[in-house]
Design a protein around this motif. Structure first.
Motif, PDB file in Angstrom:
ATOM      1  N   GLY A 197      34.594  66.413  38.581  1.00 39.90           N
ATOM      2  CA  GLY A 197      35.858  65.774  38.233  1.00 39.90           C
ATOM      3  C   GLY A 197      36.248  64.662  39.176  1.00 39.90           C
ATOM      4  O   GLY A 197      37.334  64.103  39.047  1.00 39.90           O
ATOM      5  N   TYR A 198      35.377  64.311  40.125  1.00 38.99           N
ATOM      6  CA  TYR A 198      35.695  63.194  41.009  1.00 38.99           C
ATOM      7  C   TYR A 198      35.623  61.889  40.224  1.00 38.99           C
ATOM      8  O   TYR A 198      34.821  61.751  39.302  1.00 38.99           O
ATOM      9  CB  TYR A 198      34.709  63.158  42.180  1.00 38.99           C
ATOM     10  CG  TYR A 198      34.926  62.016  43.123  1.00 38.99           C
ATOM     11  CD1 TYR A 198      35.906  62.085  44.094  1.00 38.99           C
ATOM     12  CD2 TYR A 198      34.167  60.858  43.025  1.00 38.99           C
ATOM     13  CE1 TYR A 198      36.117  61.029  44.950  1.00 38.99           C
ATOM     14  CE2 TYR A 198      34.376  59.802  43.874  1.00 38.99           C
ATOM     15  CZ  TYR A 198      35.359  59.885  44.834  1.00 38.99           C
ATOM     16  OH  TYR A 198      35.572  58.833  45.675  1.00 38.99           O
ATOM     17  N   GLU A 199      36.456  60.952  40.582  1.00 40.03           N
ATOM     18  CA  GLU A 199      36.474  59.660  39.889  1.00 40.03           C
ATOM     19  C   GLU A 199      36.460  58.546  40.923  1.00 40.03           C
ATOM     20  O   GLU A 199      37.051  58.686  41.997  1.00 40.03           O
ATOM     21  CB  GLU A 199      37.761  59.523  39.064  1.00 40.03           C
ATOM     22  CG  GLU A 199      37.782  60.331  37.800  1.00 40.03           C
ATOM     23  CD  GLU A 199      36.960  59.697  36.698  1.00 40.03           C
ATOM     24  OE1 GLU A 199      36.973  58.468  36.580  1.00 40.03           O
ATOM     25  OE2 GLU A 199      36.282  60.450  35.977  1.00 40.03           O
ATOM     26  N   ASN A 200      35.789  57.435  40.582  1.00 40.43           N
ATOM     27  CA  ASN A 200      35.907  56.269  41.451  1.00 40.43           C
ATOM     28  C   ASN A 200      37.320  55.734  41.406  1.00 40.43           C
ATOM     29  O   ASN A 200      37.968  55.757  40.358  1.00 40.43           O
ATOM     30  CB  ASN A 200      34.935  55.185  41.004  1.00 40.43           C
ATOM     31  CG  ASN A 200      33.514  55.530  41.380  1.00 40.43           C
ATOM     32  OD1 ASN A 200      33.290  56.217  42.376  1.00 40.43           O
ATOM     33  ND2 ASN A 200      32.583  55.089  40.571  1.00 40.43           N
ATOM     34  N   ASN A 201      37.777  55.237  42.550  1.00 42.32           N
ATOM     35  CA  ASN A 201      39.163  54.811  42.663  1.00 42.32           C
ATOM     36  C   ASN A 201      39.284  53.339  42.276  1.00 42.32           C
ATOM     37  O   ASN A 201      38.796  52.462  42.982  1.00 42.32           O
ATOM     38  CB  ASN A 201      39.602  55.021  44.117  1.00 42.32           C
ATOM     39  CG  ASN A 201      41.067  54.854  44.291  1.00 42.32           C
ATOM     40  OD1 ASN A 201      41.690  54.064  43.595  1.00 42.32           O
ATOM     41  ND2 ASN A 201      41.636  55.596  45.199  1.00 42.32           N
ATOM     42  N   GLY A 202      39.930  53.089  41.134  1.00 40.46           N
ATOM     43  CA  GLY A 202      40.005  51.721  40.623  1.00 40.46           C
ATOM     44  C   GLY A 202      40.804  50.784  41.514  1.00 40.46           C
ATOM     45  O   GLY A 202      40.591  49.578  41.518  1.00 40.46           O
ATOM     46  N   ILE A 203      41.731  51.349  42.291  1.00 43.01           N
ATOM     47  CA  ILE A 203      42.584  50.499  43.126  1.00 43.01           C
ATOM     48  C   ILE A 203      41.745  49.837  44.217  1.00 43.01           C
ATOM     49  O   ILE A 203      42.071  48.743  44.689  1.00 43.01           O
ATOM     50  CB  ILE A 203      43.730  51.344  43.728  1.00 43.01           C
ATOM     51  CG1 ILE A 203      45.028  50.559  43.682  1.00 43.01           C
ATOM     52  CG2 ILE A 203      43.448  51.763  45.137  1.00 43.01           C
ATOM     53  CD1 ILE A 203      46.230  51.405  43.964  1.00 43.01           C
ATOM     54  N   PHE A 247      45.842  46.937  51.929  1.00 43.16           N
ATOM     55  CA  PHE A 247      46.218  48.234  52.521  1.00 43.16           C
ATOM     56  C   PHE A 247      45.321  48.556  53.703  1.00 43.16           C
ATOM     57  O   PHE A 247      45.787  48.979  54.759  1.00 43.16           O
ATOM     58  CB  PHE A 247      46.040  49.383  51.517  1.00 43.16           C
ATOM     59  CG  PHE A 247      46.909  49.307  50.326  1.00 43.16           C
ATOM     60  CD1 PHE A 247      48.216  48.884  50.428  1.00 43.16           C
ATOM     61  CD2 PHE A 247      46.430  49.688  49.087  1.00 43.16           C
ATOM     62  CE1 PHE A 247      49.014  48.822  49.316  1.00 43.16           C
ATOM     63  CE2 PHE A 247      47.214  49.623  47.972  1.00 43.16           C
ATOM     64  CZ  PHE A 247      48.514  49.189  48.089  1.00 43.16           C
TER      65      PHE A 247
END
Lengths: 226, 385
Positions: A191-197, A206
């Motif tokens: 369920g891990y997802e690449n972070n689009g931000i 940031f």
């Protein structure tokens, strides 16, 4: 560094100052922390936002900037006494443009895909404020050897930040480093997802902000600088 | 309570000056003042306090105002699930089952949000040597209420950590933040993992999908809304529609708004001006017929999506809103205008309130500054006449 011979030649002209005297060492180490071009002088931030989505372009960019900044520092310092002060900006730009064009052609010839990825940003090294800033602030008033060291130091200080930012952005934004998958497939299955931000330039902002925060909370010299 | 008191007074010496755990004094202080009335009092002869309202009581009032939304949200999550599964389709049926299903979905989000946020707050309080502020009590409850029920828990944790660190602690902690912290958490997920927080697939649960009335209205207009028997105007007001956990029921939000207004904690001026701005913009767009919401009357915009929740709980955040009375009207009105513009005219963003409020958060200090300057100018010219 491949510039060792040039450094030695310049050093021999100055018999009293040893090659890596304390002062000269400081020229290299200062930009790394106390006087970092990005986190302290806040120069060159635009390219730090633009080319840091992946490690590879960031790395190539780092090498290019180190090359351009150190040799333009050296050349300008060599001819600094013959530049009429009214047209010094034009002379500086011409020297930088020459070096940047060389870098651009070399990249196009040998690593075409990276060159395409970096697109205009190699050309924009000409307008990178760090290069102009070092020429004006240092090379115009110092001897060639310290100028070269200052250029190398600032290039490395800039590149270090670039690589740190690119590390986080590529690792969390795409799960890779230098294009190699780092985050294993079973994490994605869980369920891990690449972070689009991380793929947006806001993320670079940031990360640079957090770097500045961390740096200032450890380095007392920087507190209340601005 | 006596048990806690005994325990606390037993461990207190360790945390006081010279004690073994002196470093963690403010962690201890937070737990003590959370459980009991603090022992601090004002100095004699200096203070003229009529009401001992402090940050803690303010924050608790807001949390109480959010309880109706949370409870209704839990029930509605279960209701939507059973509706999609074809069981207990009547409203009154299966109340217990729906509550249990909703609680299983919602409570973990609440626990993760509070757990992550409070840990960071405690760490910073100990590290920076200041008492723990209560600001997170509200943020920690707001975050679950603006999440869809199917959001993965680790995303909630990550977003909370991001919001507290970058949105708040980087600026100096409670009361110093420029952006609304709960919305920072939501906007983080919105940009980092867009498919998990908006779109057609997130609102119900466990593989069952369905668009919210807002999504249907955007694509198919009024005809689309009327085609779905569940999306009547009554259901939108009462909240029996899919949506983020706390946003659906206008009745529950209205109860919260009454509590906030009656205690004077939330500004009715901001709430009212948000509604006015939104309604004016929606009407204008409707009259000139430049909205993709074909034939949807402007007042529907107040019932669809998260407009009222945003107006009552998000826009009124006293830290990030404007402070001057005139500024509140301007601030609220512009939130309403921008919210509807983003919702209706920007196809990339299905809902506008989060971005509109964050945008106006940034401008709030400027609005205040302008108002104060114009006051000074006016009075100055009057005095010099």
């Amino acid at each position: 560094m491949s510039t060792e011979t040039a450094v030695k030649a310049a050093a021999s002209a100055e018999p009293k100052e040893p090659l890596f005297s304390k002062k000269n060492r400081k020229l290299i180490t200062d930009p790394f922390n106390d006087n970092n071009p990005i986190t302290v002088q806040v120069l060159g931030v635009c390219s730090a936002l633009a080319v840091t989505t992946q490690m590879k372009p960031a790395f190539v960019m780092t090498l290019s900037v180190i090359f351009v900044i150190s040799f333009s520092n050296l050349i300008i310092s060599l001819i600094r006494n013959t530049i009429p002060s009214r047209i010094r900006m034009i002379v500086q730009i011409t020297v930088i443009a020459l070096l940047v064009t060389m870098v651009d052609q070399v990249l196009k010839a040998f690593v075409y895909d990276v060159s395409r990825e970096l697109s205009v940003y190699i050309g924009l090294i000409i307008t990178n404020c760090i290069v102009m800033g070092r020429l004006e602030a240092f090379a115009m008033g110092n001897k060639p050897m310290p100028s070269l060291l200052d250029g190398i130091g600032n290039g490395i200080g800039y590149g270090a930040i670039l690589l740190v930012v690119a590390f986080f952005r590529e690792l969390f934004g795409a799960g890779t480093l230098f294009g190699v998958q780092i985050i294993p497939q079973f994490m994605y299955d869980l369920g891990y997802e690449n972070n689009g931000i991380m793929l947006t330039s806001a993320a670079a902002m940031f990360i640079i902000g957090v770097l500045i925060w961390v740096q200032r909370s450890f380095n007392e010299k920087l507190v209340d600088v601005s | 309570m006596q048990v806690f008191q005994n325990l606390l007074s037993k461990i207190k010496p360790h945390f006081e000056e010279g004690g073994k755990l002196e470093k963690f004094y403010y962690g201890y202080d937070a737990i003590e003042t959370f459980l009991f009335v603090p022992g601090h009092s004002t100095h004699k002869g200096e203070a003229h306090i009529k009401d001992g309202i402090d940050l803690k009581r303010t924050m608790f009032t807001v949390v109480i105002a959010m309880i109706p939304c949370l409870l209704f949200g839990m029930w509605n999550v279960g209701h939507q699930y059973y509706l999609a599964a074809g069981e207990f389709t009547a409203l009154g049926d299966g109340f217990v089952e729906k509550m249990i299903h909703g609680a299983i979905k919602v409570l973990p989000i609440v626990i993760v949000s509070y757990g992550v946020g409070l840990n960071i707050e405690f760490a910073f309080a100990i590290f920076r040597k200041h008492p723990v502020n209560e600001g997170f009590l509200v943020t920690g409850m707001l975050i679950p209420l603006v999440m869809p029920p199917t959001v993965p828990l680790w995303m909630v944790g990550l977003a909370t950590a991001f919001a507290v660190l970058i949105g708040k602690e980087a600026f100096g902690g409670t009361g110093m933040n420029i952006l609304n912290v709960a919305l920072t958490a939501r906007v983080f997920i919105f940009f980092a993992y867009p498919t998990y927080i908006s779109g057609d697939t997130v609102w119900i649960a466990d593989g069952v999908t369905g668009a919210t009335p807002l999504g249907v209205g955007y694509l198919d207009g009024l005809a689309g809304l009327q085609a779905n028997p569940n999306y009547t105007i009554e259901n939108m007001v009462l909240g029996f529609i899919p949506g983020s956990i706390g946003e659906t029921s206008l009745i529950a939000i209205g109860l919260g708004a009454l509590i906030l207004i009656a205690t004077g904690i939330g500004s009715w001026k901001i709430m009212l001006s948000v509604l006015a701005g939104a309604f004016a913009t929606a009407t204008t767009l409707f009259l000139f017929d430049i909205t993709p919401f074909a034939g949807v009357p402007p007042y529907y915009h107040i019932f669809m999506g998260s407009m009222l929740f945003a107006a009552v709980f998000m826009a009124t955040d006293p830290v990030t809103a404007t402070q001057t009375e005139m500024g509140k009207w301007i601030y609220g009105f512009l939130i309403g205008v921008f919210g509807i513009i983003i919702r209706v005219l920007n196809p990339a963003y299905p809902e506008g309130w989060m971005l509109a409020i964050l945008l106006m958060n940034v401008f709030a200090p400027t609005i205040d500054h302008m108002i104060i300057q114009s006051n000074i100018k006016r009075r100055m010219s009057r005095a010099l006449k």
